[in-house]
Design a protein around this motif. Structure first.
Motif, PDB file in Angstrom:
ATOM      1  N   GLN A  57      37.193  44.577  38.626  1.00 51.10           N
ATOM      2  CA  GLN A  57      38.194  45.588  38.982  1.00 51.10           C
ATOM      3  C   GLN A  57      38.476  45.659  40.479  1.00 51.10           C
ATOM      4  O   GLN A  57      38.633  46.733  41.057  1.00 51.10           O
ATOM      5  CB  GLN A  57      37.779  46.962  38.450  1.00 51.10           C
TER       6      GLN A  57
ATOM      7  N   ALA B 199      46.990  51.518  33.495  1.00 50.89           N
ATOM      8  CA  ALA B 199      46.316  52.596  32.749  1.00 50.89           C
ATOM      9  C   ALA B 199      45.468  52.050  31.600  1.00 50.89           C
ATOM     10  O   ALA B 199      44.443  52.636  31.249  1.00 50.89           O
ATOM     11  CB  ALA B 199      47.350  53.584  32.219  1.00 50.89           C
TER      12      ALA B 199
ATOM     13  N   TRP C  88      41.854  51.566  32.586  1.00 48.78           N
ATOM     14  CA  TRP C  88      41.079  52.701  33.084  1.00 48.78           C
ATOM     15  C   TRP C  88      39.790  52.897  32.284  1.00 48.78           C
ATOM     16  O   TRP C  88      39.773  52.731  31.062  1.00 48.78           O
ATOM     17  CB  TRP C  88      41.886  53.999  32.974  1.00 48.78           C
TER      18      TRP C  88
ATOM     19  N   PHE D 191      36.672  55.914  31.922  1.00 50.37           N
ATOM     20  CA  PHE D 191      36.427  57.297  32.326  1.00 50.37           C
ATOM     21  C   PHE D 191      35.056  57.757  31.883  1.00 50.37           C
ATOM     22  O   PHE D 191      34.457  57.179  30.963  1.00 50.37           O
ATOM     23  CB  PHE D 191      37.529  58.242  31.829  1.00 50.37           C
TER      24      PHE D 191
END
Lengths: 361, 75
Positions: free
Chosen positions: A74, B31, B34, B36
């Motif tokens: 990432q 997105a 992502w 979380f």
């Protein structure tokens, strides 16, 4: 998708032999080979078509594998030329809402008698929010607790304390009590302890109790450059690009009470007994080191760690050159190896000059 | 404060995932990548809050300096 683009929080730092990619949000540093670093456009993106054209044979596969791993970790993503410009680079400005960011106070006796309400007021005027107390003698309990009470009620955000390890304090659970009672202590380091260990793990970089067996009994111990002291974050990175990463916005008071840039430096800007901090900062020369960046320092300017590392202008490899590499750094960016600085032949001139050959360090 | 049960935690996570699906077109292009974490805010008693000075800022924890104050010992 013919481009690889770094996320704006991930920055490329090129060194003489290799480069680093610093993830300033996750606090991680990754190495990349120089041939790949040289392909980055504006230190942000790699044109993958160009990579395949300019690179030969197995090297293409090798570099593409590295880019794939960067995507996995990432650090960046695949995109195209049109999309690239929609992702602006990180703002390189360093802004800090204070005349002085941090203050170091040294004492040989264990007492800081000038640390009164009016001294805290002086720090407050400068918006100084971070303080380090370095005790080379044992502070009396009541005296240190009085200082900590003053800090608790002030705008100071955190304090780091170094002090000699003491059996009575240990058996009386004094250290643990301080950590529990005074929430602004980021770390309490007890030197000269029987062993080196983390006694109490803090949270979010606050509330640590650490023991070290090292004897830290003078300011001459300062200036160590080591991987363990790297700070990979946006503030350190942007400050390092624009200012000196050690002395910028720093003020110190040495064991004699002399106000200095750093307790290890010679130049004094008055004594705290008759000079205020504001007066000291206003004196000619106080800010002269603030603008020496790592990109100007010999050898450091070729180091891939230069923007996550801190500098030292107090102990220099060549004491006659203000742009010389820090004496206590053993890293060679030309061969990418760390060595013991204190036994390095090229360091002996500096070691003798500063009188560091004694077992003080 | 008592921590929520596993089923309550999962319910909150599912609600968030549903919201992500429903608003996909309004979210950034990355997105889908992502990740979380589920973090429960812990209530801190009033007397344990740290006072950060003249602006009446009171927080559960203060913040440390962003780099070493000095480079005097290594861990």
């Amino acid at each position: 998708m013919d481009y690889f683009l770094l996320y704006s929080n991930c920055v490329l730092v090129k060194g003489a032999h290799r480069a680093t990619l610093c993830d300033l949000q996750k606090g991680a540093v990754y190495f990349i080979p120089k041939p790949l670093a040289d392909l980055f456009l504006e230190d942000q993106a790699v044109d993958l078509v160009q990579l395949r054209e300019k690179t030969e044979g197995d090297m293409v596969l090798f570099l593409m594998e590295i880019i794939d791993s960067l995507v996995e970790n990432q650090l960046g993503f695949y995109t195209n030329q049109q999309e690239w410009k929609r992702f602006p680079a990180l703002n390189k400005e360093w802004l800090f809402p204070a005349h002085i960011s941090h203050c170091i106070l040294d004492t040989a006796t264990g007492r800081l008698d000038y640390f009164t309400e009016s001294f805290v007021e002086q720090l407050s005027k400068l918006c100084c929010n971070f303080v380090q107390l370095r005790f080379f003698g044992i502070p009396p309990i009541e005296h240190l607790e009085n200082i900590l009470r003053l800090i608790t009620g002030s705008q100071i955000k955190s304090v780091e304390i170094l002090m000699p390890w003491n059996t009575a304090y240990e058996s009386g659970c004094t250290y643990g009590k301080w950590i529990n009672d005074y929430k602004k202590i980021s770390s309490l380091v007890c030197w000269g302890a029987p062993s080196t260990c983390v006694v109490k793990e803090g949270a979010r970089a606050m509330g640590y109790l650490l023991y070290t067996s090292e004897q830290i009994n003078a300011a001459t111990h300062c200036g160590i450059i080591d991987q363990g002291m790297f700070s990979t974050n946006i503030t350190t990175y942007t400050e390092s690009l624009n200012f000196n990463s050690c002395l910028n916005r720093k003020i110190s008071i040495d064991i004699q009470g002399d106000v200095k840039n750093c307790p290890s430096m010679k130049e004094s800007y008055g004594n705290i007994g008759d000079t205020t901090l504001v007066e000291a900062i206003g004196k000619p020369g106080f800010k002269k080191y603030w603008n020496i960046t790592k990109d100007q320092v010999s050898i450091c300017k070729d180091c891939e760690f230069r923007h996550v590392c801190t500098d030292c202008r107090a102990y220099l490899e060549d004491p006659g050159d203000v742009y010389s590499k820090p004496l206590k750094c053993g890293y060679d960016p030309y061969i990418c190896e760390w060595a013991e600085w204190s036994t390095h032949p090229l360091k002996q001139k500096g070691i003798n000059f500063y009188g560091l050959e004694k077992p003080a360090f | 404060m008592i921590a929520r049960s596993e089923s309550e935690r999962q319910k909150t996570i599912n609600e968030f995932l549903d919201w992500l699906d429903a608003h996909r077109e309004n979210l950034p292009v990355n997105a889908a990548t992502w990740t979380f974490q589920y973090i429960e805010q812990q209530a801190v008693p009033e007397h344990e809050l740290v006072s950060l000075g003249k602006y009446n800022a009171r927080k559960a924890a203060s913040i440390s300096f962003y780099k070493p104050y000095s480079k005097i010992c290594k861990f």
